[in-house]
Structure formats: C-alpha cells, structure tokens
Scaffold this active site. Structure first.
Site, PDB file in Angstrom:
ATOM      1  N   TYR A 159       0.820  -1.213   0.000  1.00 32.42           N
ATOM      2  CA  TYR A 159       0.000   0.000   0.000  1.00 32.42           C
ATOM      3  C   TYR A 159       0.860   1.271   0.000  1.00 32.42           C
ATOM      4  O   TYR A 159       0.313   2.370  -0.011  1.00 32.42           O
ATOM      5  CB  TYR A 159      -0.880   0.061   1.256  1.00 32.42           C
ATOM      6  CG  TYR A 159      -2.160  -0.710   1.171  1.00 32.42           C
ATOM      7  CD1 TYR A 159      -2.147  -2.082   0.995  1.00 32.42           C
ATOM      8  CD2 TYR A 159      -3.384  -0.076   1.294  1.00 32.42           C
ATOM      9  CE1 TYR A 159      -3.325  -2.799   0.939  1.00 32.42           C
ATOM     10  CE2 TYR A 159      -4.562  -0.787   1.238  1.00 32.42           C
ATOM     11  CZ  TYR A 159      -4.531  -2.144   1.060  1.00 32.42           C
ATOM     12  OH  TYR A 159      -5.700  -2.844   1.013  1.00 32.42           O
ATOM     13  N   LYS A 229       2.776 -13.765   6.222  1.00 36.29           N
ATOM     14  CA  LYS A 229       2.969 -14.812   5.219  1.00 36.29           C
ATOM     15  C   LYS A 229       4.491 -14.969   5.050  1.00 36.29           C
ATOM     16  O   LYS A 229       5.042 -14.910   3.950  1.00 36.29           O
ATOM     17  CB  LYS A 229       2.256 -14.361   3.926  1.00 36.29           C
ATOM     18  CG  LYS A 229       2.128 -15.362   2.869  1.00 36.29           C
ATOM     19  CD  LYS A 229       1.009 -16.355   3.076  1.00 36.29           C
ATOM     20  CE  LYS A 229       1.116 -17.423   2.012  1.00 36.29           C
ATOM     21  NZ  LYS A 229       0.546 -18.698   2.334  1.00 36.29           N
ATOM     22  N   ASP A 283      -2.902 -17.337   5.562  1.00 30.93           N
ATOM     23  CA  ASP A 283      -3.969 -18.158   4.963  1.00 30.93           C
ATOM     24  C   ASP A 283      -4.597 -19.073   6.015  1.00 30.93           C
ATOM     25  O   ASP A 283      -5.822 -19.231   6.082  1.00 30.93           O
ATOM     26  CB  ASP A 283      -3.474 -18.942   3.740  1.00 30.93           C
ATOM     27  CG  ASP A 283      -2.112 -19.570   3.932  1.00 30.93           C
ATOM     28  OD1 ASP A 283      -1.371 -19.146   4.830  1.00 30.93           O
ATOM     29  OD2 ASP A 283      -1.774 -20.488   3.163  1.00 30.93           O
ATOM     30  N   ASP A 307      -6.315  -5.715   5.838  1.00 32.41           N
ATOM     31  CA  ASP A 307      -7.491  -5.291   5.073  1.00 32.41           C
ATOM     32  C   ASP A 307      -8.382  -6.495   4.788  1.00 32.41           C
ATOM     33  O   ASP A 307      -9.591  -6.482   5.050  1.00 32.41           O
ATOM     34  CB  ASP A 307      -6.999  -4.661   3.761  1.00 32.41           C
ATOM     35  CG  ASP A 307      -8.036  -3.734   3.160  1.00 32.41           C
ATOM     36  OD1 ASP A 307      -9.075  -3.494   3.800  1.00 32.41           O
ATOM     37  OD2 ASP A 307      -7.808  -3.235   2.046  1.00 32.41           O
TER      38      ASP A 307
END
Ligand code: NAP
Length: 420
Positions: A159, A229, A283, A307
């Site tokens: 972002y 991640k 995940d 988000d």
C-alpha cells in the site's frame, strides 16, 4: 488557527495534548471535531452518525461542535481538488476526527485519498474491533465467539504506493535493475509488466506491535497474534514476525510470554497476568477465524493482510454495515467505518449507519468518553434486538422492521434517551 477555506465554529474548544508529556489528550466537554461525510453513502451515514454521537454526548453532559471538512467528490465540487490542505491541517490541529468512506477509482485516476490521509497524518495503526451485537444476524453458528481487535499497519507494505505502470520508462528501469544488477534474470515474464515494492521496516513494525500489546495490556486481553505470510515473503512478512517477537521481548518481557513458553513453563494453562504472543500464517489465520474464533483476541498484521482479514471478520459479525474502525497516530485519531462508498446506494437513505456510528464510539473512547461509548453500544444493540433495522439486516431476519438510514438513527437516539 485560521484556514483559507473552512470556518471553525465559534462555540467549542480544541482538544489538545496534555502538558505532562504523557502523550494523553486533554479533552474539553465541548470539543470541536472535524467530520468528513465522504463519498457515495457518506451523505447518508455521515449525518446519521452525527445525530447519534450528539445525542450520546448530550446524555453524558457534554456537546460536540462539528467542523465540516471536505475530501473526495464534495471537495472537488467545492474547491476543485481531491484533498484540500485545510482538511488535513484541521484534522492535525483538532487531533480527533471522523470520516465516511471515500471512493478510489480502480486502475487509472487518482490514488486513494484514504491512503493519502493516513500517510499525510502518519496514522500508522488502523484499529478494527470485531464484536457481535445481540440481534445482529450472522452467517456463522456462534457469532458471539468473535471478540477481536485487529491492528493493521497503515503506512507500509504494498500500500506504500511505490509502483510503476506498464509501458513506462520507469518500470523498464526497475525491471532492468532487478534483472541485471540484482540477478533475477529468469523471474519476470517478457512483455508489459507493472511492478510494485513492498517495504516492511523494523520501525513501522515495532510501533504497530507496541500499540497492539499496549492495547492488550490496558484492556485485559489474553493474546496478541502476529499474522504474516513469512513462509513465502521471508524478508518482509517474515521480518515483521521476527521484529514483532523481538519488540515483545525487549519492551514487554514482564507482561508477555510466547506460545512455546506457555506450553513449556505453564503446561498450556494461561497465567492471568501474562499475554501470550503467538504468530499465524495468514492463509491459515483466515480459516482459524472461522474454526477457532475464540482463540484470537488482538491481531497485529501488515496492511494488506489486515485489510482482507478485517473484512472477513466483519462478515462473521453481521457484515460491512456493522464493522467500525479508526486510524491512530501519536496523539491523533481519525475514525472511519471499514466499508466503502457503495455508490449504488448513494443518497437513497437506505444503508446501515452502524459502522460509522460505532467508529464514532471508538473515537469517543479515545477521547476518554467511555460512558458515552457504552451508551452508544447499548442503544445500537437495543435498537437491533427490537428488530428495528436497515435493509441489510432486515433481509436476514424474520419479522424485522425495515427502516431508512435516518429513521434507524432516530430510533438509536430514542434509545439513548431512554437508557440514560
Ligand atoms: P463497499 O462500498 O464497502 O460496498 C460493498 C458492499 O458492502 C455493498 O454493495 C453492500 O452490500 C455492503 N455495504 C457496504 N457498506 C454498507 C452499509 N453501510 N450498509 C449496508 N451494506 C453495506 O465496497 P466497494 O463497492 O468494493 O467499494 C466502493 C468504493 O469504496 C471504492 O471506490 C473503494 O475504493 C471505496 N472504499 C473506501 C474505503 C474507505 O473510504 N475507507 C474502504 C473500502 C472501499 P450489498 O449490496 O450486498 O447489500
């Protein structure tokens, strides 16, 4: 304090930083609070939230003096610019503000005004509580198992806005640098390419994780989970995890333990005076939210994960019409709902203003108005439990009384008056 374009209300006082270097705010009983109604459904939820927040302030012996400021379409209409400097400066000067959603065009067009505001004001933590209100329909069997607060890093990650468009000289330069200088010559396909950069810094990570742990301590929460991640993006998301644990050890050694320590030293029995700091791969975390909801209390994560995760968590407690949020910097708060501007419903007096109202509750709590915040929550809960709801909830419950945005806000105001 003077602005070129906006007029500050004569009544009302400014919120300031306390003189004692504590970083705490000094909040008068009649603060001036800037508000951006926002694009699309902002014109519906903005005034509805104002009405409810005013009623809660009044019921607790205070008042709010609103300072209307503009961004997005309303700023283009009024001043022919997307984000006037006066708007940014007014929020900085008054320290606490609330905004509705702002539209961001996909692909071409201007960059996100939300991201710009967060960057200009250095609002580094986006805080999104997800808790279930009685009576709110949910797609899961036990929605009240969710009582989670997500701290989403707000200034870094993909972002950050460091990206280059396909077909430009810049993207070609970056590609050549990565291939020739850095040795990734077999990695990118030939032909048009867009490239973005994902910065994750130790500074950005640690100040976010610090906020999350401090919140957990102040609010008797039992765990902080670092979501990343890092198995794939080792040097960015993996570093976030490592710096997060490092910060916990450096600054909160007394108050925190790791999940390994919980098992090795306490046989899995959580001691009352310790917060468990753990981590989950993103995940897996998204499915754990559904399957082991109650195991998660405070989440600290990077911008993109945060988000996705907070929208998914929001769905579990009743959808985007409900989910509140606020952006925090040092001595600054800009509250805003999680949802966007839903243009197809703009101006129809139809959508649910709860998310914006509960964002206002977060803002009040930051100002130390916990009594007003509780009153808002109780009144919203009572209104929904009585079956007085907007279209989004009415379509999911039997025998609900479908109300317009403004009528729903009026009912909440009635309930605030009845409960106070
Ligand atoms: P969205 O505006 O959040 O709307 C998606 C759907 O969520 C709506 O169609 C509606 O679902 C439901 N919804 C959202 N707000 C609701 C409310 N208050 N009450 C009831 N239902 C609500 O997402 P989007 O369509 O992806 O985004 C539209 C624009 O908003 C984009 O330009 C995006 O960039 C921007 N955006 C801004 C912010 C922000 O300002 N912070 C955040 C996110 C998106 P149903 O039609 O199924 O009822």
């Amino acid at each position: 304090m003077s602005y070129d374009q906006i007029e500050v209300p004569e009544n009302g006082e400014k919120i300031t930083l306390a003189d004692d270097e504590s970083g705490e705010l000094s909040v008068p009983d009649n603060p001036i609070i800037p508000i951006i109604h926002g694009d699309g459904i902002g014109q519906d939820v903005g005034p509805a939230a104002q009405k409810v927040l005013e009623a809660a302030a009044e019921a607790t012996g205070r008042s709010v003096e609103w300072l209307r400021v503009y961004a997005g379409q309303s700023a283009r209409d009024k001043y022919d610019e997307n984000l006037p400097e006066d708007t940014v400066q007014a929020i900085k000067d008054h320290r606490v503000a609330i905004k509705g959603p702002l539209t961001t065009p996909v692909g071409a067009g201007f960059r996100s005004l939300n991201v710009a505001l967060r960057k200009k004001l250095d609002l580094y933590a986006n805080v999104r509580p997800t808790y279930h209100l009685d009576g709110v329909p949910s797609p899961v069997k036990n929605p009240s198992a969710m009582d989670m607060v997500t701290f989403r890093e707000n200034t870094e990650d993909v972002y950050a806005g460091i990206e280059w468009e396909a077909g430009t000289d810049e993207v070609q330069q970056v590609k050549e640098f990565v291939e020739e200088e850095m040795g990734y010559d077999e990695t990118m396909h030939d032909g048009p390419i867009g490239i973005g950069i994902k910065p994750i810094t130790e500074f950005g990570t640690k100040r976010l994780v610090r906020e999350a742990i401090e919140y957990a301590i102040e609010n008797d929460r039992d765990s902080v989970t670092l979501v990343h991640k890092g198995n794939i993006m080792k040097f960015t998301e993996g570093a976030f995890r490592d710096w997060g644990y490092e910060l916990a050890e450096e600054e909160f050694a007394e108050e925190t333990i790791t999940e390994d320590e919980l098992w090795e030293e306490y046989d899995g029995e959580q001691p009352e005076d310790k917060i468990v700091v753990k981590d989950r791969i993103a995940d897996n975390m998204l499915q754990q939210l559904l399957t082991r909801t109650a195991d998660y209390s405070v989440i600290a994560t990077m911008n993109l994960n945060g988000d996705y995760m907070s929208d998914a968590a929001g769905a579990q407690i009743g959808g985007l019409g409900i989910a509140p949020g606020a952006n925090f910097g040092d001595g600054l708060c800009l509250a805003e709902p999680v949802h966007g501007s839903a243009p197809k419903y703009a101006g129809e007096d139809k959508v649910n203003p709860t998310a914006m109202i509960l964002s206002g509750r977060l803002m009040f709590e930051y100002m130390g108005w916990k009594d007003a915040g509780k009153l808002i929550r109780d009144a919203v809960e009572k209104t929904i439990s009585d079956g007085d709801v907007t279209y989004d909830l009415e379509r999911q419950i039997e025998g609900g009384n479908k109300l317009a945005t403004s009528e729903f806000a009026d009912k909440i105001v009635e309930n605030i008056e009845a409960l106070s």
